[in-house]
Structure formats: structure tokens, C-alpha cells
Motif scaffolding. Structure first.
Motif, PDB file in Angstrom:
ATOM      1  N   LEU A 265      -2.477 -24.818  10.004  1.00 30.30           N
ATOM      2  CA  LEU A 265      -1.674 -23.720   9.422  1.00 30.30           C
ATOM      3  C   LEU A 265      -2.113 -23.408   7.994  1.00 30.30           C
ATOM      4  CD1 LEU A 265       1.944 -24.561  10.707  1.00 30.30           C
ATOM      5  CD2 LEU A 265       0.516 -22.634  11.359  1.00 30.30           C
ATOM      6  N   GLN A 266      -2.466 -24.480   7.255  1.00 29.84           N
ATOM      7  CA  GLN A 266      -2.899 -24.260   5.869  1.00 29.84           C
ATOM      8  C   GLN A 266      -4.220 -23.509   5.812  1.00 29.84           C
ATOM      9  OE1 GLN A 266      -2.791 -28.113   3.971  1.00 29.84           O
ATOM     10  NE2 GLN A 266      -0.583 -27.958   3.587  1.00 29.84           N
ATOM     11  N   ASP A 267      -5.057 -23.787   6.794  1.00 25.46           N
ATOM     12  CA  ASP A 267      -6.370 -23.129   6.793  1.00 25.46           C
ATOM     13  C   ASP A 267      -6.323 -21.720   7.387  1.00 25.46           C
ATOM     14  OD1 ASP A 267      -7.431 -25.327   5.658  1.00 25.46           O
ATOM     15  OD2 ASP A 267      -8.113 -26.232   7.549  1.00 25.46           O
ATOM     16  N   TRP A 268      -5.237 -21.404   8.061  1.00 27.13           N
ATOM     17  CA  TRP A 268      -5.155 -20.124   8.809  1.00 27.13           C
ATOM     18  C   TRP A 268      -4.979 -18.949   7.833  1.00 27.13           C
ATOM     19  CZ3 TRP A 268      -0.446 -17.908  11.708  1.00 27.13           C
ATOM     20  CH2 TRP A 268      -0.839 -16.848  12.539  1.00 27.13           C
ATOM     21  N   ARG A 269      -5.834 -17.984   7.909  1.00 29.79           N
ATOM     22  CA  ARG A 269      -5.743 -16.779   7.065  1.00 29.79           C
ATOM     23  C   ARG A 269      -5.789 -15.538   7.966  1.00 29.79           C
ATOM     24  NH1 ARG A 269      -4.377 -19.977   4.118  1.00 29.79           N
ATOM     25  NH2 ARG A 269      -5.147 -20.594   2.052  1.00 29.79           N
ATOM     26  N   VAL A 270      -4.860 -14.610   7.707  1.00 35.88           N
ATOM     27  CA  VAL A 270      -4.879 -13.356   8.468  1.00 35.88           C
ATOM     28  C   VAL A 270      -5.583 -12.307   7.614  1.00 35.88           C
ATOM     29  CG1 VAL A 270      -3.463 -11.554   9.512  1.00 35.88           C
ATOM     30  CG2 VAL A 270      -2.739 -13.938   9.640  1.00 35.88           C
ATOM     31  N   LYS A 271      -6.587 -11.675   8.158  1.00 30.94           N
ATOM     32  CA  LYS A 271      -7.298 -10.625   7.413  1.00 30.94           C
ATOM     33  C   LYS A 271      -7.256  -9.332   8.230  1.00 30.94           C
ATOM     34  CE  LYS A 271     -10.283 -13.797   4.955  1.00 30.94           C
ATOM     35  NZ  LYS A 271     -11.658 -14.298   4.764  1.00 30.94           N
ATOM     36  N   PRO A 272      -6.107  -8.574   8.103  1.00 31.53           N
ATOM     37  CA  PRO A 272      -6.018  -7.320   8.881  1.00 31.53           C
ATOM     38  C   PRO A 272      -6.962  -6.268   8.327  1.00 31.53           C
ATOM     39  CG  PRO A 272      -4.156  -7.497   7.394  1.00 31.53           C
ATOM     40  CD  PRO A 272      -4.940  -8.758   7.229  1.00 31.53           C
ATOM     41  N   PRO A 273      -7.435  -5.357   9.187  1.00 29.29           N
ATOM     42  CA  PRO A 273      -8.321  -4.286   8.690  1.00 29.29           C
ATOM     43  C   PRO A 273      -7.513  -3.308   7.823  1.00 29.29           C
ATOM     44  CG  PRO A 273      -7.758  -3.930  10.993  1.00 29.29           C
ATOM     45  CD  PRO A 273      -7.205  -5.278  10.622  1.00 29.29           C
ATOM     46  N   SER A 274      -8.136  -2.816   6.772  1.00 24.44           N
ATOM     47  CA  SER A 274      -7.458  -1.894   5.856  1.00 24.44           C
ATOM     48  C   SER A 274      -7.132  -0.574   6.577  1.00 24.44           C
ATOM     49  CB  SER A 274      -8.375  -1.633   4.661  1.00 24.44           C
ATOM     50  OG  SER A 274      -7.874  -0.599   3.905  1.00 24.44           O
ATOM     51  N   ASP A 275      -5.878  -0.106   6.400  1.00 28.94           N
ATOM     52  CA  ASP A 275      -5.461   1.163   7.050  1.00 28.94           C
ATOM     53  C   ASP A 275      -5.141   2.191   5.961  1.00 28.94           C
ATOM     54  OD1 ASP A 275      -4.378   3.233   8.448  1.00 28.94           O
ATOM     55  OD2 ASP A 275      -2.722   2.090   9.343  1.00 28.94           O
ATOM     56  N   PRO A 276      -5.993   3.193   5.714  1.00 28.19           N
ATOM     57  CA  PRO A 276      -5.739   4.164   4.627  1.00 28.19           C
ATOM     58  C   PRO A 276      -4.505   5.039   4.871  1.00 28.19           C
ATOM     59  CG  PRO A 276      -7.658   4.807   5.919  1.00 28.19           C
ATOM     60  CD  PRO A 276      -7.231   3.458   6.433  1.00 28.19           C
ATOM     61  N   GLY A 277      -4.072   5.173   6.115  1.00 31.48           N
ATOM     62  CA  GLY A 277      -2.907   6.041   6.400  1.00 31.48           C
ATOM     63  C   GLY A 277      -1.601   5.279   6.450  1.00 31.48           C
ATOM     64  N   PHE A 278      -1.653   3.982   6.049  1.00 30.45           N
ATOM     65  CA  PHE A 278      -0.457   3.151   6.198  1.00 30.45           C
ATOM     66  C   PHE A 278       0.740   3.695   5.385  1.00 30.45           C
ATOM     67  CE2 PHE A 278       2.175  -0.405   4.757  1.00 30.45           C
ATOM     68  CZ  PHE A 278       2.606  -0.891   5.979  1.00 30.45           C
ATOM     69  N   ARG A 279       0.487   3.966   4.080  1.00 30.84           N
ATOM     70  CA  ARG A 279       1.599   4.426   3.218  1.00 30.84           C
ATOM     71  C   ARG A 279       2.189   5.761   3.726  1.00 30.84           C
ATOM     72  NH1 ARG A 279       1.992   2.309  -2.089  1.00 30.84           N
ATOM     73  NH2 ARG A 279       0.570   0.574  -2.386  1.00 30.84           N
ATOM     74  N   ALA A 280       1.284   6.676   4.069  1.00 30.80           N
ATOM     75  CA  ALA A 280       1.766   7.989   4.553  1.00 30.80           C
ATOM     76  C   ALA A 280       2.612   7.818   5.813  1.00 30.80           C
ATOM     77  CB  ALA A 280       0.573   8.897   4.835  1.00 30.80           C
ATOM     78  N   ALA A 281       2.165   6.905   6.677  1.00 33.30           N
ATOM     79  CA  ALA A 281       2.911   6.692   7.922  1.00 33.30           C
ATOM     80  C   ALA A 281       4.290   6.115   7.634  1.00 33.30           C
ATOM     81  CB  ALA A 281       2.119   5.756   8.838  1.00 33.30           C
ATOM     82  N   VAL A 282       4.332   5.209   6.624  1.00 39.12           N
ATOM     83  CA  VAL A 282       5.636   4.617   6.263  1.00 39.12           C
ATOM     84  C   VAL A 282       6.590   5.697   5.747  1.00 39.12           C
ATOM     85  CG1 VAL A 282       6.805   3.083   4.628  1.00 39.12           C
ATOM     86  CG2 VAL A 282       4.751   2.311   5.817  1.00 39.12           C
ATOM     87  N   TRP A 283       6.087   6.569   4.838  1.00 36.52           N
ATOM     88  CA  TRP A 283       6.964   7.623   4.283  1.00 36.52           C
ATOM     89  C   TRP A 283       7.417   8.610   5.362  1.00 36.52           C
ATOM     90  CZ3 TRP A 283       9.573   6.914   0.266  1.00 36.52           C
ATOM     91  CH2 TRP A 283       9.074   6.181  -0.825  1.00 36.52           C
ATOM     92  N   ARG A 284       6.478   8.856   6.312  1.00 35.74           N
ATOM     93  CA  ARG A 284       6.841   9.775   7.401  1.00 35.74           C
ATOM     94  C   ARG A 284       7.984   9.190   8.234  1.00 35.74           C
ATOM     95  NH1 ARG A 284       2.004  10.597   9.076  1.00 35.74           N
ATOM     96  NH2 ARG A 284       2.035   9.122  10.819  1.00 35.74           N
ATOM     97  N   ARG A 285       7.856   7.899   8.501  1.00 29.04           N
ATOM     98  CA  ARG A 285       8.909   7.248   9.294  1.00 29.04           C
ATOM     99  C   ARG A 285      10.245   7.249   8.547  1.00 29.04           C
ATOM    100  NH1 ARG A 285       5.072   3.398  10.739  1.00 29.04           N
ATOM    101  NH2 ARG A 285       6.049   1.785   9.474  1.00 29.04           N
ATOM    102  N   ILE A 286      10.160   7.040   7.208  1.00 26.98           N
ATOM    103  CA  ILE A 286      11.399   7.054   6.402  1.00 26.98           C
ATOM    104  C   ILE A 286      12.054   8.432   6.471  1.00 26.98           C
ATOM    105  CG2 ILE A 286      12.291   6.990   4.014  1.00 26.98           C
ATOM    106  CD1 ILE A 286      10.268   4.703   3.522  1.00 26.98           C
ATOM    107  N   GLY A 287      11.211   9.454   6.367  1.00 29.76           N
ATOM    108  CA  GLY A 287      11.730  10.829   6.440  1.00 29.76           C
ATOM    109  C   GLY A 287      12.398  11.107   7.767  1.00 29.76           C
ATOM    110  N   GLN A 288      11.721  10.714   8.834  1.00 32.80           N
ATOM    111  CA  GLN A 288      12.296  10.939  10.171  1.00 32.80           C
ATOM    112  C   GLN A 288      13.614  10.191  10.327  1.00 32.80           C
ATOM    113  OE1 GLN A 288       9.039   9.674  12.602  1.00 32.80           O
ATOM    114  NE2 GLN A 288       8.084  11.704  12.642  1.00 32.80           N
ATOM    115  N   GLN A 289      13.636   9.018   9.746  1.00 33.61           N
ATOM    116  CA  GLN A 289      14.852   8.208   9.840  1.00 33.61           C
ATOM    117  C   GLN A 289      16.011   8.895   9.112  1.00 33.61           C
ATOM    118  OE1 GLN A 289      14.563   4.336   8.031  1.00 33.61           O
ATOM    119  NE2 GLN A 289      15.783   3.408   9.648  1.00 33.61           N
ATOM    120  N   GLY A 290      15.692   9.573   7.917  1.00 35.85           N
ATOM    121  CA  GLY A 290      16.714  10.290   7.155  1.00 35.85           C
ATOM    122  C   GLY A 290      17.321  11.414   7.951  1.00 35.85           C
TER     123      GLY A 290
END
Lengths: 100, 161
Positions: free
Chosen positions: A12-37
Motif C-alpha cells: 500500500l505504501q508503494d502504491w501510487r495512482v497516476k491518472p491521465p491528465s484531463d484538460p476538460g475536468f474543471r469545465a465538466a465539474v462546473w457544467r455538472r454544478i450548473g445542471q444541478q442548480g
């Protein structure tokens, strides 16, 4: 027992997660927040349907009655003005006062 | 809170629209236009739903009535002047003052009778319902001239013969 737990800890100590960078992540989050509103407002209305329906009926009734009363008051006032103006044209007593 | 305000705003806007619509539906634009122009005949025409024939007939009645109106007006003026002159020159002669006042009141009564006859003739030209409404509007003012019409004349500045 202890040995296997130590091994698991090491893994577990040696385990590292390295997800691929997603440039649209922030925009997708704000879009979801808007839809939720938006959904929340309609959800809010659904949750308070009875209260807002009563408020709407009362408010619209008051607005309608007030609009009608204002119009009728103006019509009555204008009619009163015209009756006096009409009688002034017809009534010699009024003419005599005006000529004095 | 945002949803509450948004809903209140929507409700207010809809109520304002409904109020405006009810005001518009119950107003009388032609009557208001007649008031703006100060046109009593236009008021008569629109408020009592006169057609061309009725309007022409009422105009004819008014024209026929105008000379007697002028004559009554002149006689009332003379009676007022005579009474006022008597009050100024001979204030102690109560009999003469009472006689002058009685003459004036008789002239006013004659005038009231003439104008009442005239408005009944005008009402007869209108439809029964409109004629009834017209009489209900004008007769109380003719009968109670001193209290209902005379005070408004203080604001009038021109003679309208």
C-alpha cells in the motif's frame, strides 16, 4: 499473520495512482454544478407546489381585482368630469355663474 | 434563498402582467380621450352607445334648446345683478331684497324645469337602458345644482355657448 499484514502495508505504501491528465475536468465539474442548480429550482418548486400554488392564486386574484378597481375608479372620475362639463354647457344657471 | 427570490420575482412579474391586463380590459379609452379633449358630445356618444342617427338627433335637440338656454342665462344674470344692486344701495329694505331673491329663485326653478324637460327628450332618443343610465347621472346634478355643479364652476374660466 503479522508477516502478511506487513507485506500488505508495504504494498500500500508503494502504491501510487497516476491518472491521465484531463484538460476538460474543471469545465465538466462546473457544467455538472450548473445542471444541478437548475434541477434544484424545479425540485424546489415541486417540493413547495401547494404553497406556491396558493400564493399564486391569491396574488393573481389581488392583482386582477386591483387592476379592475383602478380602471373603474378612473372611468368613474372621468365620467363625473364629463357630466359636469356637459351640464355646464346645457344649464343656464351655470352659464350665469360663469358670465359673472 | 436564490430559488425563493427567483420564484417571488416570477410571481410578481406575472401578477403585474395580470393587473395591467385587467386594468386595460376595464378601462374606457374613448371616454378618457373625450375627457382629454374636453368634448362633452364625444363623451355622450361613446358612453351611451349612440349610433349616427341618435347622435344627430341629440345634436339637433341641443341646437334647438340653446336659444332658450341663452335667454334663461340672460334673465338669471339680470336678476342676480338686480338683487346685488339692491343689497348694495338699499340693504335695509328687506321686502325688496326678498322680492328680488324670490324672482331669482323663480327664474332658477323655471330653468331647472326647462333643462329637465330637455334631458328627458335626450334620454328618449337613447336606448332604454342607456337613457335610464343617462338620467340617473344628470338628473341628481340638475336637481342639486348648487351643491354638485356650482362649486366646480369656480374652476371654469370660459363661457361655452
Amino acid at each position: 499473520m503479522n508477516t502478511s499484514r506487513d507485506k500488505l502495508s508495504e504494498i500500500l505504501q508503494d502504491w501510487r495512482v497516476k491518472p491521465p491528465s484531463d484538460p476538460g475536468f474543471r469545465a465538466a465539474v462546473w457544467r455538472r454544478i450548473g445542471q444541478q442548480g437548475e434541477a434544484t429550482w424545479s425540485a424546489y418548486l415541486r417540493a413547495h407546489t401547494a404553497a406556491w400554488a396558493v400564493a399564486a392564486v391569491l396574488t393573481f386574484s389581488v392583482a386582477g381585482v386591483a387592476g379592475r378597481a383602478l380602471a373603474q375608479a378612473r372611468v368613474e372620475a372621468d365620467r363625473e368630469t364629463m357630466v359636469v362639463s356637459y351640464l355646464v354647457e346645457l344649464d343656464p344657471r351655470a352659464q350665469a355663474i360663469l358670465k359673472q | 434563498m436564490k430559488h425563493l427570490l427567483r420564484t417571488l420575482f416570477g410571481l410578481g412579474a406575472a401578477a403585474a402582467a395580470i393587473g395591467f391586463m385587467c386594468y386595460h380590459l376595464n378601462s374606457a379609452p374613448e371616454l378618457h380621450a373625450a375627457v382629454r379633449k374636453g368634448d362633452a358630445m364625444a363623451w355622450l356618444r361613446t358612453d351611451f352607445n349612440l349610433d349616427e342617427r341618435q347622435f344627430a338627433e341629440i345634436q339637433r335637440l341641443h341646437e334647438n334648446y340653446a336659444p332658450s338656454c341663452e335667454e334663461h342665462c340672460r334673465m338669471i344674470q339680470e336678476a342676480i345683478q338686480a338683487r346685488d344692486a339692491l343689497r348694495k344701495t338699499n340693504g335695509d329694505d328687506l321686502v325688496a331684497a326678498a322680492e328680488a331673491e324670490r324672482t331669482l329663485q323663480q327664474l332658477r326653478a323655471t330653468c331647472e324645469s326647462a333643462i329637465t324637460t330637455h334631458v328627458y327628450q335626450v334620454a328618449a332618443v337613447m336606448s332604454p337602458a342607456d337613457g335610464k343610465r343617462y338620467l340617473a347621472l344628470v338628473l341628481p346634478k340638475i336637481a342639486d345644482f348648487d351643491h354638485q355643479v356650482a362649486p366646480d364652476l369656480k374652476l371654469e374660466s370660459r363661457h361655452q355657448h
